[in-house]
Design a protein around this motif. Structure first.
Motif, short mmCIF file in Angstrom:
data_model
loop_
_atom_site.label_atom_id
_atom_site.label_comp_id
_atom_site.label_asym_id
_atom_site.label_seq_id
_atom_site.Cartn_x
_atom_site.Cartn_y
_atom_site.Cartn_z
N PRO A 357 0.80 -1.22 0.00
CA PRO A 357 0.00 0.00 0.00
C PRO A 357 0.84 1.28 0.00
O PRO A 357 0.49 2.25 -0.68
CB PRO A 357 -0.83 -0.12 1.28
CG PRO A 357 -0.91 -1.59 1.54
CD PRO A 357 0.41 -2.15 1.09
N ASP A 358 1.93 1.29 0.75
CA ASP A 358 2.77 2.49 0.79
C ASP A 358 3.43 2.75 -0.56
O ASP A 358 3.54 3.90 -1.00
CB ASP A 358 3.85 2.35 1.87
CG ASP A 358 3.27 2.38 3.28
OD1 ASP A 358 2.15 2.90 3.45
OD2 ASP A 358 3.94 1.88 4.20
N ARG A 359 3.86 1.70 -1.22
CA ARG A 359 4.46 1.86 -2.54
C ARG A 359 3.43 2.38 -3.54
O ARG A 359 3.73 3.24 -4.38
CB ARG A 359 5.06 0.55 -3.01
CG ARG A 359 5.66 0.62 -4.41
CD ARG A 359 6.33 -0.70 -4.79
NE ARG A 359 6.72 -0.75 -6.19
CZ ARG A 359 7.26 -1.79 -6.80
NH1 ARG A 359 7.48 -2.91 -6.10
NH2 ARG A 359 7.57 -1.76 -8.08
N MET A 360 2.20 1.85 -3.48
CA MET A 360 1.18 2.32 -4.41
C MET A 360 0.86 3.79 -4.17
O MET A 360 0.66 4.56 -5.12
CB MET A 360 -0.08 1.47 -4.28
CG MET A 360 -1.10 1.74 -5.37
SD MET A 360 -0.51 1.32 -7.05
CE MET A 360 -0.88 -0.44 -7.09
N THR A 361 0.86 4.21 -2.92
CA THR A 361 0.65 5.63 -2.63
C THR A 361 1.78 6.47 -3.20
O THR A 361 1.56 7.54 -3.78
CB THR A 361 0.56 5.85 -1.11
OG1 THR A 361 -0.58 5.13 -0.60
CG2 THR A 361 0.41 7.33 -0.77
N GLU A 362 3.01 5.99 -3.07
CA GLU A 362 4.16 6.70 -3.64
C GLU A 362 4.05 6.79 -5.16
O GLU A 362 4.37 7.84 -5.75
CB GLU A 362 5.45 5.97 -3.25
CG GLU A 362 6.71 6.57 -3.87
CD GLU A 362 7.92 5.68 -3.69
OE1 GLU A 362 8.93 5.92 -4.38
OE2 GLU A 362 7.87 4.74 -2.87
N ILE A 363 3.62 5.72 -5.79
CA ILE A 363 3.46 5.72 -7.24
C ILE A 363 2.46 6.79 -7.67
O ILE A 363 2.71 7.57 -8.60
CB ILE A 363 3.02 4.34 -7.74
CG1 ILE A 363 4.13 3.31 -7.54
CG2 ILE A 363 2.60 4.39 -9.21
CD1 ILE A 363 3.70 1.87 -7.76
#
Length: 401
Positions: A357-363
Motif C-alpha cells: 500500500p505504501d508503494r502504491m501511494t508513492e506511485i
C-alpha cells in the motif's frame, strides 16, 4: 493516444531483435505471417487432473477458457502466463494466440488458458482498452502508469505483481561517456535522452537528472540512432538490450552501460496482473484460486524456464509479425530477472506478488502529477486504494518457501 504521450511501457521494442541480421540502413521490419492453419501439440494434455474441489481445480469457478492478455510480444518477462499452457496447445497464427489446457504445478486444472500478445498484434492498444473491448479477457498485464492513465475510461484493478521491479533502463555507450555509472553521470554533458514516450523523461527532468532540452521523443524501436550516434542515451530493458546489442547487432557488438529507471524513482509495478474493475466481484471465486496459481507459476518458471522459453521463441516464429526473439535473449532475461532482483518477494510483507500500500501511494504521488502535465489525465486526485486489492494473494507463497 499520441505516441509522444504514451507511457514508456507502450510501445516497447518494435521489430527490434530482428535487426541484427540486416544492414544498418535497413533496420525496420514488417510482419508477413498470414497462415490460416492452426498448429498445435498432441491434442491430449500430459498431466493428471487436479483433485476435485482442491485449490488447483478451476473447473467450477473459472471460465472454461481463461483468457490472459499481455502488453507486448511473447518474451521471457511473460513467462508465468506461458508456463501454464499445456502440451495440447494450439497456436492460432491469424489471431496471434496460443490456447491449451491450463496446467499448474503439474496438474490439469480443468479449464483452458488462452494467452494473447500485445503490441502490433492489437494495433498497440493499451491492455485496459482491450479488456473493455473484449470482456472475455480475465487477466491483463498492466503497468501502473498505464493503469492510472486508463482510470477514467477503462478502470482496472491490480490483483498481483509478477515483476517486482521494472526492467526498464536508460542505456549509453561506455566509450562515449567515460566513467559514467549512472544516468546522471552519462547525461551530464547534455546529450539527448531518446525515448518513445515522455513519462520517464519528465520524471528525470523533475529530479534535475536531465534538462528539458535533453528530452528527445524520436525513438522508433531500432538501434540505428544509437549505433550511428553513440553520444545519445536511449531507453531499453535490462532483460534484453544489453544482450542484444552485444551479441545480436554486429554493427555494435560490445557492452552498453545502463541504469535501472527504478533506481531513480520509476517505482511502478510493471506488467502486473489486473482485472476489469467491474468484473472483480463476479470473478472472485475464480481469482481466489487463479491468483495463487499465478504467484506460484512465476516462481516455478524462474526455477525451470527452459520449456517455456522454447515455447515463447516458437510462438514468436509462428506469429511472423516482424518481431524476432532468440533463445539467447530469453535465457538472458531470466538470469537478469534473478541477478537484478527484478522478481523478488514484496519487501514490505515477504509475500510474492502482494501489492505494498505504501508503494502504491508513492506511485500515485509521483506519477499522477506527471501524467497531468503530459495531458494524459485531468486530475491528480486518485485514491491509491482504488488501484489494487490483495484479497486474492496467498500470503504463504514466497520465493524462499
Amino acid at each position: 493516444m499520441p505516441l509522444s504521450l504514451m507511457p514508456l511501457s507502450r510501445p516497447r521494442r518494435l521489430a527490434f531483435a530482428a535487426l541484427s541480421v540486416l544492414p544498418l540502413l535497413a533496420l525496420t521490419a514488417c510482419g508477413t505471417g498470414t497462415a490460416d492453419a492452426q498448429a498445435g501439440g498432441t491434442g491430449q494434455v500430459d498431466a493428471p487432473a487436479a483433485e476435485a474441489g482442491g485449490p488447483l481445480d478451476l473447473a467450477d469457478v473459472c471460465p472454461a477458457t481463461v483468457v490472459m492478455q499481455q502488453d507486448w510480444q511473447p518474451e521471457a518477462e511473460h513467462g508465468a502466463m506461458y508456463s501454464l499452457v499445456g502440451s495440447d496447445l494450439t497456436v492460432d497464427t491469424d489471431a496471434k494466440s496460443v490456447t491449451g489446457s491450463l496446467v499448474a504445478q503439474g496438474v490439469d486444472t480443468g479449464v483452458d488458458i488462452e494467452v494473447r500478445p500485445g503490441g502490433p498484434n492489437v494495433n498497440f492498444q493499451p491492455v485496459p482498452s482491450l479488456m473493455y473491448l473484449d470482456d472475455s479477457i480475465l487477466l491483463g498485464a498492466v503497468t501502473t502508469d498505464v493503469q492510472i492513465t486508463a482510470l477514467a475510461d477503462n478502470p482496472v484493478v491490480t490483483v498481483a505483481s509478477m515483476l517486482t521491479t521494472s526492467p526498464q533502463i536508460v542505456m549509453w555507450d561506455p566509450e562515449s561517456h567515460d566513467g559514467a555509472e549512472t544516468i546522471e553521470d552519462a547525461a551530464a554533458d547534455g546529450d539527448p535522452v531518446v525515448s518513445s514516450g515522455d513519462v520517464f523523461p519528465r520524471l528525470l527532468a523533475a529530479q534535475g537528472i536531465i534538462d528539458d532540452a535533453q528530452i528527445d521523443l524520436s525513438y522508433e524501436g531500432t538501434p540505428q540512432r544509437f549505433v550511428s550516434d553513440p553520444a545519445v542515451l536511449q531507453q531499453g530493458f535490462a532483460t534484453a538490450e544489453p544482450y542484444i546489442y552485444e551479441n545480436e547487432i554486429p554493427q555494435w557488438g560490445k557492452p552498453v552501460g545502463y541504469q535501472l529507471l527504478a533506481d531513480v524513482g520509476y517505482s511502478v509495478y510493471p506488467e502486473a496482473l489486473a482485472v476489469r474493475a467491474d468484473k472483480v466481484e463476479e470473478n472472485a471465486d475464480c481469482l481466489a484460486k487463479l491468483v495463487p496459481i499465478m504467484q506460484q507459476a512465476q516462481i516455478d518458471y524462474l526455477d525451470d524456464p527452459q520449456a517455456t522459453n522454447e515455447l515463447i521463441v516458437d510462438l514468436v516464429d509462428q506469429y511472423q509479425t516482424g518481431w524476432t526473439y532468440s533463445l539467447g535473449v530469453a535465457d538472458f532475461s531470466v538470469q537478469a530477472q534473478k541477478d537484478l532482483d527484478l522478481v523478488v518477494d514484496d519487501p514490505a510483507s515477504g509475500v510474492f506478488g502482494r501489492i505494498d500500500p505504501d508503494r502504491m501511494t508513492e506511485i500515485v504521488d509521483t506519477f499522477a502529477p506527471i501524467l497531468v502535465d503530459a495531458g494524459q489525465i485531468e486530475s491528480p486526485d486518485i485514491e491509491p486504494e482504488s488501484l489494487y486489492t490483495n484479497e486474492f494473494t496467498d500470503d504463504t507463497i514466497s520465493m524462499g518457501s
